[in-house]
Motif scaffolding. Structure first.
Motif, short mmCIF file in Angstrom:
data_model
loop_
_atom_site.label_atom_id
_atom_site.label_comp_id
_atom_site.label_asym_id
_atom_site.label_seq_id
_atom_site.Cartn_x
_atom_site.Cartn_y
_atom_site.Cartn_z
N THR A 8 0.83 -1.21 0.00
CA THR A 8 0.00 0.00 0.00
C THR A 8 0.86 1.25 0.00
O THR A 8 2.03 1.21 0.39
CB THR A 8 -0.93 0.05 1.23
N ARG A 26 -3.70 3.74 -0.73
CA ARG A 26 -4.08 3.07 -1.98
C ARG A 26 -3.36 1.73 -2.05
O ARG A 26 -2.17 1.64 -1.83
CB ARG A 26 -3.69 3.93 -3.18
N ASN A 27 -4.11 0.69 -2.36
CA ASN A 27 -3.54 -0.63 -2.57
C ASN A 27 -2.93 -0.64 -3.96
O ASN A 27 -3.61 -0.38 -4.95
CB ASN A 27 -4.64 -1.70 -2.45
N ARG A 28 -1.63 -0.94 -4.05
CA ARG A 28 -0.93 -0.90 -5.35
C ARG A 28 -1.46 -1.95 -6.32
O ARG A 28 -1.50 -1.71 -7.52
CB ARG A 28 0.57 -1.08 -5.15
N ALA A 29 -1.86 -3.11 -5.85
CA ALA A 29 -2.33 -4.18 -6.74
C ALA A 29 -3.71 -3.88 -7.32
O ALA A 29 -3.92 -4.02 -8.52
CB ALA A 29 -2.35 -5.51 -6.00
N SER A 30 -4.64 -3.45 -6.48
CA SER A 30 -6.02 -3.24 -6.94
C SER A 30 -6.33 -1.80 -7.31
O SER A 30 -7.28 -1.54 -8.03
CB SER A 30 -7.00 -3.69 -5.85
N GLY A 31 -5.54 -0.87 -6.76
CA GLY A 31 -5.82 0.55 -7.00
C GLY A 31 -6.88 1.10 -6.07
O GLY A 31 -7.17 2.30 -6.09
N ALA A 32 -7.47 0.26 -5.23
CA ALA A 32 -8.53 0.70 -4.32
C ALA A 32 -7.98 1.65 -3.26
O ALA A 32 -6.91 1.42 -2.70
CB ALA A 32 -9.18 -0.52 -3.66
N GLU A 33 -8.74 2.73 -3.01
CA GLU A 33 -8.35 3.68 -1.97
C GLU A 33 -9.25 3.50 -0.76
O GLU A 33 -10.44 3.23 -0.89
CB GLU A 33 -8.45 5.12 -2.49
N THR A 34 -8.64 3.67 0.41
CA THR A 34 -9.36 3.53 1.67
C THR A 34 -9.02 4.72 2.55
O THR A 34 -7.86 5.14 2.62
CB THR A 34 -8.94 2.24 2.40
#
Length: 131
Positions: A8, A26-34
């Protein structure tokens, strides 16, 4: 209440009056932001040694690229496979990867350098330091 997030990247730290209130990553693999309300954050940036520059120096490295020292390779404590060259801190194989430990290792190397010079290596040591 501890969550370990590998892979991340921190995108934002927000707060007021010097106090952390929220963290966005941001998760580097999925691109999802939290984004979550968080008051304390510990970052551990990198566990890979920066030793590529030692490739042609005859200093033994382990399989992960950390500098091998001491009895592991038949040398004096903190000494590398190259006589008179010492390694301390995070780059050394087997170190505990803590700042305080690196400071202590630095103090140990002073004693090791004195012993190295006392064994009659003063001329070699001076030559290595000359341009």
């Amino acid at each position: 209440n501890i969550e370990v997030l590998s892979g991340t990247e921190i995108e934002a730290l927000d707060g007021e009056e010097g106090n952390l209130a929220t963290v966005r990553w941001r998760n580097r693999a999925s691109g999802a932001e939290t984004t979550r309300p968080i008051r304390h954050l510990f970052l551990f940036i990198g566990a890979d040694p920066n030793t590529d520059w030692l490739a042609n120096c005859d200093v033994a490295l382990d399989a992960r690229g950390f500098v091998r020292t001491g009895s592991d390779i038949g040398s004096a404590q903190m000494e590398t496979s190259r006589s008179g060259v010492f390694a301390i801190g995070d780059v050394r194989a087997g170190s505990v990867k803590r700042v305080a430990a690196a400071v202590g290792e630095g103090a140990q190397v002073v004693a090791a350098l004195h012993a190295y010079l006392a064994r009659g290596n003063a001329d070699t040591f001076r030559m290595a330091g000359r341009p």
